[in-house]
Design a protein around this motif. Sequence first.
Motif, short mmCIF file in Angstrom:
data_model
loop_
_atom_site.label_atom_id
_atom_site.label_comp_id
_atom_site.label_asym_id
_atom_site.label_seq_id
_atom_site.Cartn_x
_atom_site.Cartn_y
_atom_site.Cartn_z
N LYS A 20 0.84 -1.20 0.00
CA LYS A 20 0.00 0.00 0.00
C LYS A 20 0.87 1.26 0.00
O LYS A 20 0.62 2.20 -0.75
CB LYS A 20 -0.93 -0.01 1.22
CG LYS A 20 -1.87 1.18 1.26
CD LYS A 20 -2.81 1.09 2.44
CE LYS A 20 -3.71 2.31 2.45
NZ LYS A 20 -4.60 2.33 3.59
N GLU A 21 1.90 1.26 0.83
CA GLU A 21 2.82 2.40 0.90
C GLU A 21 3.50 2.63 -0.45
O GLU A 21 3.63 3.76 -0.90
CB GLU A 21 3.87 2.15 1.97
CG GLU A 21 4.90 3.26 2.10
CD GLU A 21 6.00 2.90 3.09
OE1 GLU A 21 7.18 3.10 2.75
OE2 GLU A 21 5.67 2.42 4.19
N ARG A 22 3.95 1.54 -1.08
CA ARG A 22 4.61 1.67 -2.39
C ARG A 22 3.66 2.28 -3.41
O ARG A 22 4.01 3.18 -4.15
CB ARG A 22 5.09 0.30 -2.88
CG ARG A 22 6.16 0.32 -3.96
CD ARG A 22 5.75 0.53 -5.38
NE ARG A 22 4.60 -0.22 -5.82
CZ ARG A 22 3.91 0.13 -6.91
NH1 ARG A 22 4.23 1.17 -7.63
NH2 ARG A 22 2.86 -0.57 -7.27
N ASN A 23 2.43 1.81 -3.42
CA ASN A 23 1.45 2.32 -4.37
C ASN A 23 1.18 3.80 -4.13
O ASN A 23 1.10 4.59 -5.08
CB ASN A 23 0.16 1.52 -4.29
CG ASN A 23 -0.79 1.88 -5.40
OD1 ASN A 23 -0.46 1.75 -6.57
ND2 ASN A 23 -1.96 2.34 -5.04
N GLU A 24 1.03 4.19 -2.88
CA GLU A 24 0.74 5.58 -2.55
C GLU A 24 1.93 6.50 -2.80
O GLU A 24 1.76 7.69 -3.00
CB GLU A 24 0.29 5.69 -1.09
CG GLU A 24 -1.08 5.08 -0.85
CD GLU A 24 -1.48 5.01 0.61
OE1 GLU A 24 -0.62 5.30 1.48
OE2 GLU A 24 -2.64 4.67 0.88
N SER A 25 3.14 5.92 -2.80
CA SER A 25 4.35 6.73 -3.01
C SER A 25 4.48 7.22 -4.45
O SER A 25 5.17 8.20 -4.70
CB SER A 25 5.59 5.91 -2.65
OG SER A 25 5.87 4.93 -3.64
N GLN A 31 11.99 1.36 -8.27
CA GLN A 31 12.42 2.51 -7.50
C GLN A 31 12.19 2.30 -6.00
O GLN A 31 13.06 2.59 -5.17
CB GLN A 31 11.68 3.78 -7.95
CG GLN A 31 12.04 4.24 -9.34
CD GLN A 31 11.07 5.32 -9.84
OE1 GLN A 31 9.91 5.39 -9.43
NE2 GLN A 31 11.55 6.17 -10.75
N TYR A 32 11.01 1.79 -5.67
CA TYR A 32 10.67 1.58 -4.26
C TYR A 32 11.62 0.56 -3.63
O TYR A 32 12.13 0.77 -2.53
CB TYR A 32 9.21 1.10 -4.13
CG TYR A 32 8.77 0.97 -2.69
CD1 TYR A 32 8.27 2.07 -2.00
CD2 TYR A 32 8.87 -0.24 -2.02
CE1 TYR A 32 7.88 1.96 -0.68
CE2 TYR A 32 8.48 -0.36 -0.70
CZ TYR A 32 7.99 0.74 -0.03
OH TYR A 32 7.61 0.62 1.28
N CYS A 33 11.85 -0.55 -4.34
CA CYS A 33 12.74 -1.59 -3.80
C CYS A 33 14.15 -1.05 -3.60
O CYS A 33 14.78 -1.34 -2.59
CB CYS A 33 12.76 -2.80 -4.74
SG CYS A 33 11.22 -3.76 -4.68
N GLU A 34 14.61 -0.25 -4.54
CA GLU A 34 15.95 0.31 -4.42
C GLU A 34 16.04 1.24 -3.21
O GLU A 34 16.99 1.18 -2.43
CB GLU A 34 16.32 1.07 -5.70
CG GLU A 34 17.76 1.52 -5.74
CD GLU A 34 18.13 2.14 -7.08
OE1 GLU A 34 18.89 3.13 -7.06
OE2 GLU A 34 17.67 1.64 -8.11
N GLU A 35 15.03 2.11 -3.04
CA GLU A 35 15.03 3.06 -1.93
C GLU A 35 14.93 2.38 -0.56
O GLU A 35 15.39 2.91 0.44
CB GLU A 35 13.88 4.06 -2.07
CG GLU A 35 14.17 5.17 -3.03
CD GLU A 35 13.10 6.27 -2.96
OE1 GLU A 35 12.34 6.34 -1.97
OE2 GLU A 35 13.06 7.06 -3.92
N HIS A 36 14.27 1.20 -0.53
CA HIS A 36 14.03 0.53 0.75
C HIS A 36 14.88 -0.74 0.92
O HIS A 36 14.61 -1.56 1.79
CB HIS A 36 12.54 0.19 0.89
CG HIS A 36 11.70 1.42 1.05
ND1 HIS A 36 11.25 2.16 -0.02
CD2 HIS A 36 11.26 2.05 2.16
CE1 HIS A 36 10.55 3.19 0.42
NE2 HIS A 36 10.54 3.15 1.75
N ASN A 37 15.90 -0.85 0.08
CA ASN A 37 16.84 -1.98 0.17
C ASN A 37 16.13 -3.34 0.14
O ASN A 37 16.42 -4.22 0.95
CB ASN A 37 17.73 -1.87 1.40
CG ASN A 37 18.62 -0.65 1.34
OD1 ASN A 37 19.16 -0.33 0.28
ND2 ASN A 37 18.77 0.03 2.46
N LEU A 38 15.17 -3.46 -0.77
CA LEU A 38 14.46 -4.73 -0.96
C LEU A 38 14.86 -5.29 -2.32
O LEU A 38 15.05 -4.54 -3.27
CB LEU A 38 12.94 -4.51 -0.96
CG LEU A 38 12.30 -3.94 0.29
CD1 LEU A 38 10.85 -3.56 0.01
CD2 LEU A 38 12.38 -4.97 1.41
N SER A 39 14.92 -6.60 -2.41
CA SER A 39 15.13 -7.19 -3.73
C SER A 39 13.76 -7.32 -4.39
O SER A 39 12.74 -7.50 -3.72
CB SER A 39 15.79 -8.56 -3.62
OG SER A 39 14.88 -9.53 -3.15
#
Length: 119
Positions: A20-25, A31-39
Motif C-alpha cells: 500500500k505504501e509503495r502504491n501511494e508513493s 524505485q521503491y525496492c531500491e530506496e528501501h533496500n528490498l530485492s
Amino acid sequence: MNTQLVNQGVKLTQWAATFKERNESGLTISQYCEEHNLSKNQYYYWLRKVRRAAVGACPTAFAEILPPEEGTYDTACSDASNMFQTQMIVSTGEIQLSINESTPPELIASVLGVIRGVK
C-alpha cells in the motif's frame, strides 16, 4: 496457539502495508525496492503470499450484492487518471471481487467476511 501461523499473519499484514505504501508513493516497484533496500524477488514473493492469503480466505459461497442506491457513491474518480486498475480478480460463483495493491486489506477482509457469512 501456533506461533508460526501468528508470525506468518504478522508478516502478511506488514507486507500488505508495504504494498500500500509503495502504491501511494507513486514510485515504480524498482524505485521503491531500491530506496528501501528490498530485492524485487523478495517483493514479488511476498506479493504472491499476500494475494494467496486473500484468495484462500474465501470459501466458495453465494451472496446477493445489490447495487448502491442512486447518489450514495462517489463519482469524483471519473477521470482516466484515477481509474481503478484491476490486478487480481477473486471470484466465487457469479461474484467477482476486483482488487489491486492499493485496495486496503481491511476492506478485502470485510468483503470476504460478508461472503464467508452467507450460507
